[in-house]
Design an enzyme around this catalytic site. Structure first.
Site, PDB file in Angstrom:
ATOM      1  N   ASP A 352       0.856  -1.167   0.000  1.00  9.53           N
ATOM      2  CA  ASP A 352       0.000   0.000   0.000  1.00  9.53           C
ATOM      3  C   ASP A 352       0.903   1.231   0.000  1.00  9.53           C
ATOM      4  O   ASP A 352       2.056   1.168   0.428  1.00  9.53           O
ATOM      5  CB  ASP A 352      -0.892  -0.013   1.245  1.00  9.53           C
ATOM      6  N   LYS A 353       0.410   2.349  -0.500  1.00 13.91           N
ATOM      7  CA  LYS A 353       1.246   3.547  -0.557  1.00 13.91           C
ATOM      8  C   LYS A 353       0.994   4.462   0.635  1.00 13.91           C
ATOM      9  O   LYS A 353       1.842   4.654   1.496  1.00 13.91           O
ATOM     10  CB  LYS A 353       1.026   4.324  -1.857  1.00 13.91           C
ATOM     11  N   THR A 354      -0.212   5.036   0.694  1.00 15.13           N
ATOM     12  CA  THR A 354      -0.485   6.050   1.707  1.00 15.13           C
ATOM     13  C   THR A 354      -0.431   5.455   3.101  1.00 15.13           C
ATOM     14  O   THR A 354      -1.155   4.523   3.423  1.00 15.13           O
ATOM     15  CB  THR A 354      -1.865   6.687   1.457  1.00 15.13           C
ATOM     16  N   LYS A 521      -9.742  24.456  -6.265  1.00 14.25           N
ATOM     17  CA  LYS A 521      -8.385  23.939  -6.156  1.00 14.25           C
ATOM     18  C   LYS A 521      -8.376  22.496  -6.644  1.00 14.25           C
ATOM     19  O   LYS A 521      -9.354  21.757  -6.465  1.00 14.25           O
ATOM     20  CB  LYS A 521      -7.874  24.026  -4.716  1.00 14.25           C
ATOM     21  N   ARG A 670      -6.744   2.835  -8.140  1.00 16.46           N
ATOM     22  CA  ARG A 670      -8.209   2.754  -8.047  1.00 16.46           C
ATOM     23  C   ARG A 670      -8.690   1.310  -7.952  1.00 16.46           C
ATOM     24  O   ARG A 670      -9.505   0.855  -8.735  1.00 16.46           O
ATOM     25  CB  ARG A 670      -8.857   3.435  -9.257  1.00 16.46           C
ATOM     26  N   ASN A 699      -8.371  -1.672   4.710  1.00 16.56           N
ATOM     27  CA  ASN A 699      -8.553  -2.009   3.304  1.00 16.56           C
ATOM     28  C   ASN A 699      -7.383  -2.815   2.752  1.00 16.56           C
ATOM     29  O   ASN A 699      -7.421  -3.257   1.605  1.00 16.56           O
ATOM     30  CB  ASN A 699      -8.753  -0.741   2.466  1.00 16.56           C
TER      31      ASN A 699
END
EC number: 7.6.2.1
Length: 1037
Positions: A352-354, A521, A670, A699
């Protein structure tokens, strides 16, 4: 369609038969522990095999060994395993009791009553529709940290609900609320998912929609899979191979006994036993007799020894201070004891990244406003100052009472521009940051605590606060900020929220003077497409974006435009119609958003830095030829181009895996939790590779469970991943040490242990085979019964266990410097059938020497007392002593502990042997201890000591020679690394001696006469071989 009510809940729940909320993860209770545990242990083929042997030993006709030779080792193995299982199950009992007895409030008979967690009728606190909260504006801030590492805000109310069936879609929810005879559309913003944490809210009341296994996160959790290592599987096949060899050996010996009895035994009057058995029947009995004698070829203590070694390796991981994170007082934790050696064979990493590769913490660094960049202390704008000194100290924000003390910024020029109020674009830049967001704020005295939906928003709002644009509060309709020295309240007309498709968010505000303005933004790719043709500074801003991207900074583009009242009224009607649409609601809203977010002006850029867990150079160490990374993110891909049949689906999956594995790294964007697990499954299926998954949120649980090794990071994202993992620690950078040090060591140690274990059992058992050629294949043992009983559990256990626990070829620092040392584990080259048969032939050679050298020495010999020492008992003592010393000395890694274990094992052997051969114990149990005086009689003969020394020397000499040849001619990567660590003496090297005779060399007369240069060539450092080239070191290591 599911219907949920908030009336008469007790009757409703009973009617539809919801399951109870008590959990049960333990396996045993007081009554079932012994029978269930024994049943599970005897499901192992080895344990069942030895139980059958024990039964055979009770039959007098085929019993060749006393029953205790099998019972004692079997009871020890079963007892140790049972104690381990009991300790594990007691921990599960404690955890279940703690969870089931938690206190909670439940609404019964119109009032809240306290009850225990296990008494809830619907299930644990699960996916609910928020009805009300203690916040006066009916806002409830929810941190979904344990869900997916992201944080969301929810605004909602209550009534009768009709909703979708339970599913695993974390990003969608569709339902209808019926209240006062009117229908209202519900979506994910109205839901509190299981795993969320309520923030800045004292009390909230909700209606349970999904409970238990129907909740979305449980639907994504996947099943707990029983994980086994490759070595486990291979070891079982080798045990089956050994059993097959055992049957063949016993059959051959039984045939030999049949022919021997037919030709010799039946004709020898002194061998007559009066039983009248035929030769074939005697051969049949001999087969089972040899099954009992040679049973140690199938090692009874193998599995329990493996468990002890794995337990020790797990403790080494837990005790490793270099994997301890002091900031959170978190140590590494091996949550399983069965997968350690698999850590040394990982081929693919799924991450996983985040929150995993990064800390999910952002810091505002730079910004570009109307073409000028701020945030660089050595930027050209300092030429405007009248002095030449460059400020290197952080900006002092003490003038702002709301400033975050942890915020660091070094560009004093930007602060002076803000405080001078001369540049209106700078004013709009920070006002946009303080207004265009979904952040919630808590007031704790004079301190403001921001709760943001993402780290990006938190960093931007905090930055605006430090620069004097302070977000103070919000309601459902207003936002209040402090603009330097005065407070302003803006009416929020519409909030166009961010999603992964839009990649932007907007807010429409009515200013105090009545003006309507849209602030926006988002990512530069989507903002550029919506800019007005007359926008300024586009090219200079693009140049700044390129520079920021090259510096690996995350960028965000800001813009705004003014809207007339008539234009807003027309758009508002369309927005209202789209927001209550029951069909294609998201598409309708996106179309309406697109309409208002056009012709934007005043292009600005903000950049921020995502704090990584480690330097890039440090991560590069894991980039081996086969050790590739897979990074995954959590959003959902659109369904398109579906395969027409199963064959096409299979082909596409195989093509995807082949293409992905050609890359050094693959990013999957995604994807749902289940799709993450599917990617792992595809690689395992088509590549037959050992995989590792690492994540920090709920997750990631399915992915962690699917991989061969699951690693959880205990950090800001809760403990769901940790609770489902095999190994856990606090930071991603510890994965390097887990694999390259602990994983590699565990694999090497386990492989050496298994080779050593099989070798020592072959060497021990096959002596019976050679002895059978001299006893008419009569199932007679070559050793004393008690030596056979204690060989595996006492005499030879400690040296081989320490090989599995402490052996190492290089230290941890060299393991990290030379990651190619990891390749043998990926290739499985240290333990396979080739190594197994090498151990077999090594054991055959040792058994030949153990038997035939003493046998030859005993022929035609005479002791110094005039007596012949060539009796059976003396031979058994000499052979057993030679075997124990040979097995104990067969190690290549010597430490004080290993030395103590070797000497201790030999001492234990001789001590126990002299005790069981003593006259005192023979008097107590004359039929059990029959070797009275054998040890003292045999070992007082110097001739027999020389025989033992000769036997041990001949057994060890070939091993030493072969190891020397391999290290010299065919060195492994480990041998090459060790040679670099301990370089041999080189002539001509520098010396610190100052004596002239040692330091001075021949003069330059011949060079002068010949005209050649006398300049000494610089010494060139030899290049390291490519096979062991070390990884560049990071500067901060």
């Amino acid at each position: 369609m599911r219907t949920c009510k908030n009336e008469d809940s007790k009757f409703y729940c009973s009617y539809i038969c919801f399951q109870g909320n008590a959990i049960k993860t333990y396996k045993y209770n007081v009554l079932t522990f012994l029978p269930l545990n024994l049943y599970e242990q005897f499901k192992r083929a080895a344990n069942l095999y030895f139980l059958c042997l024990l039964i055979l030993q009770i039959i007098p006709q085929i019993s060749t060994l006393p029953w205790y030779t099998t019972l004692v080792p079997l009871v020890l193995v079963l007892g140790i395993t049972a104690i381990k299982d009991l300790v594990d199950d007691l921990a599960r009992h404690r955890m279940d009791k703690e969870i089931n007895n938690r206190r909670c409030d439940v609404l019964l008979n119109g009032r809240f009553e306290e009850t225990r967690w296990m008494n809830l009728q619907v299930g644990d606190v699960a996916d609910i529709l928020l009805l009300s909260s203690s916040n006066p504006n009916s806002l409830c801030y929810v941190e979904t940290a344990e869900l997916d590492g992201v944080i969301s805000c929810f605004v909602s109310f209550s009534a009768l609900i009709l909703c979708e069936e339970p599913n695993n879609r974390l990003d969608k929810f569709m339902g209808t609320m019926i209240w006062d005879s009117q229908s209202y559309a519900l979506d994910l913003d109205n839901m509190l998912l299981r795993g969320c944490k309520i923030r800045n809210t004292d009390v909230c009341h909700g209606l349970v929609i999904f409970a238990g296994n129907d909740t979305k996160i449980m639907r994504n959790g996947g099943k707990t899979r029983f994980k086994r290592t490759r070595i486990d599987i291979l070891m079982n096949y080798m045990v089956y191979t050994i059993f097959a060899l055992l049957v063949l050996l016993c059959a051959g010996l039984a045939i030999g006994h049949t022919y021997w009895y037919e030709s010799i035994g039946s004709k020898a009057w002194y061998l007559y036993d009066g039983l009248g058995y035929s030769s074939s029947y005697r051969g049949f009995l001999s087969f089972w007799g040899y099954i009992i004698i040679l049973n140690t070829m199938v090692p009874i203590s193998l599995y329990v020894s493996v468990e002890v070694i794995r337990l020790g390796q797990s403790k080494f991981i837990n005790w490793d201070l270099q994997m301890y994170y002091a900031d959170k007082d978190t140590a590494a934790k091996a949550r399983t004891t069965t997968l350690n050696e698999q850590l040394g064979q990982i081929e693919y990493i799924f991450s996983d990244k985040t929150g995993t590769l990064t800390q999910n913490i952002m810091a505002f660094k730079k910004c570009t406003i109307t073409g000028r960049t701020y945030g660089e202390t050595n930027h050209h704008h300092f030429i405007h100052f009248t002095f030449s000194l460059i400020f290197t100290q952080p900006v002092d924000f003490s003038w702002n009472k709301y400033a975050d003390k942890k915020f660091q910024f070094e560009d004093h020029f930007l602060v002076s521009c803000i405080r001078s109020k001369k540049d209106p674009q700078i004013h709009e830049f920070f006002k946009l940051l303080s207004l265009c967001h979904t952040v919630m704020v808590e007031h704790k005295g004079d301190e403001l605590v921001y709760q943001a939906a993402s780290p990006d928003e938190g960093a931007l709002v905090t930055a605006a606060c430090n620069f004097g644009y302070v977000f103070l509060s919000r309601t459902q309709d207003t936002i209040t900020i402090l603009e330097m020295d005065h407070e302003e309240t803006y009416e929020m007309l519409a909030l166009l929220d961010f999603n992964s498709d839009r990649k932007r968010m907007s807010i429409i505000l009515r200013f105090p003077d009545g003006k309507i303005r849209l602030y926006c933004k988002g990512a530069d790719t989507v903002i550029y497409q919506r800019l007005d043709a007359n926008s300024k500074n586009i090219e200079t801003t693009q140049e700044a974006l390129d520079i920021f991207a090259n510096e690996t900074l995350r960028t965000l583009c800001l813009c705004y435009k003014d809207i007339s009242q008539a234009e807003f009224d027309a758009w508002s009607q369309k927005h209202q119609a789209a927001s209550v649409s029951m069909g294609n609601r998201e598409e309708a809203l996106d179309t309406v958003y697109e309409e208002i977010e056009e012709n934007l002006l005043h292009f600005l850029v903000s950049v921020q830095n995502e704090i990584l867990y480690e330097k890039k150079k440090k991560r590069r160490r894991l980039r081996l030829k086969k050790l590739r990374k897979r990074f995954t993110n959590s959003t959902n891909p659109p369904d398109s181009n579906q395969p027409v049949d199963d064959w096409e689906k299979e082909k596409r999956q195989e093509d995807f895996v082949d293409m992905a594995c050609e890359c050094s790294a693959v990013i999957c964007c995604r994807v749902t939790p289940k799709q993450k697990a599917n990617v792992v499954s595809l690689v395992k299926r088509y590549k037959k590779a050992v995989t590792l998954s690492i994540g920090d949120g709920a997750n990631d649980v399915n992915m962690i469970k699917t991989a061969d090794i699951g690693v959880g990071i205990s950090g800001q994202e809760g403990m769901q991943a940790v609770m489902s993992s095999d190994y856990a620690f606090a930071q991603f950078r510890y994965l390097q040490r887990l694999l390259l040090v602990h994983g590699r060591w565990s694999y090497i140690r386990m492989c050496k242990f298994l080779r050593y274990f099989f070798y020592k059992n072959f060497a021990f058992t096959l002596v019976h085979f050679w002895f059978s050629f001299f006893n008419g294949f009569s199932s007679q043992t070559a050793y004393e019964d008690w030596f056979i009983t204690l060989y595996n559990v006492c005499y030879s256990s400690l040296p081989v266990l320490l090989v599995g626990l402490l052996d190492q070829d290089v230290n941890d620092k060299l393991s990290l410097r030379f990651p190619k040392l990891y390749l043998p584990g990926q290739q499985g080259s240290l333990f396979n059938y080739k190594n197994f048969f090498i151990s077999l032939f090594h054991g055959i050679f040792t058994s030949l020497m153990i038997f035939f050298i003493p046998y030859g020495a005993f022929l035609q010999t005479m002791g110094q007392d005039g007596e012949a020492p060539s009796d059976y008992q003396s031979f058994a003592v000499v052979a057993a002593s030679s075997l124990i010393i040979t097995i104990s000395l067969n190690t290549s890694y010597w430490t004080f502990v290993n030395f103590f274990a070797v000497i201790g094992s030999i001492a234990i052997y001789f001590g126990v042997m002299f005790d069981i051969h003593s006259a005192g114990i023979h008097v107590i149990l004359p039929t059990t201890f029959t070797f009275t005086g054998a040890a003292s009689n045999a070992l007082r003969q110097p001739y027999l000591w020389l025989t033992i020394i000769l036997t041990v020397g001949i057994c060890l000499l070939p091993v030493i020679c072969i190891q020397f040849l391999y290290q010299t001619i065919w060195p492994s990567v480990g041998d090459k690394v060790r040679s670099l660590k301990n370089p041999a003496f080189q002539r001509g090297g520098r010396s610190r001696r100052s004596a002239y005779a040692f330091s001075h060399s021949s003069g330059y007369a011949d060079l002068i006469a010949s005209g050649r240069s006398i300049r000494q060539r610089p010494r060139v450092r030899p290049e390291l071989p490519e096979s062991i080239r070390e990884v560049p070191q990071a500067d901060n290591i």
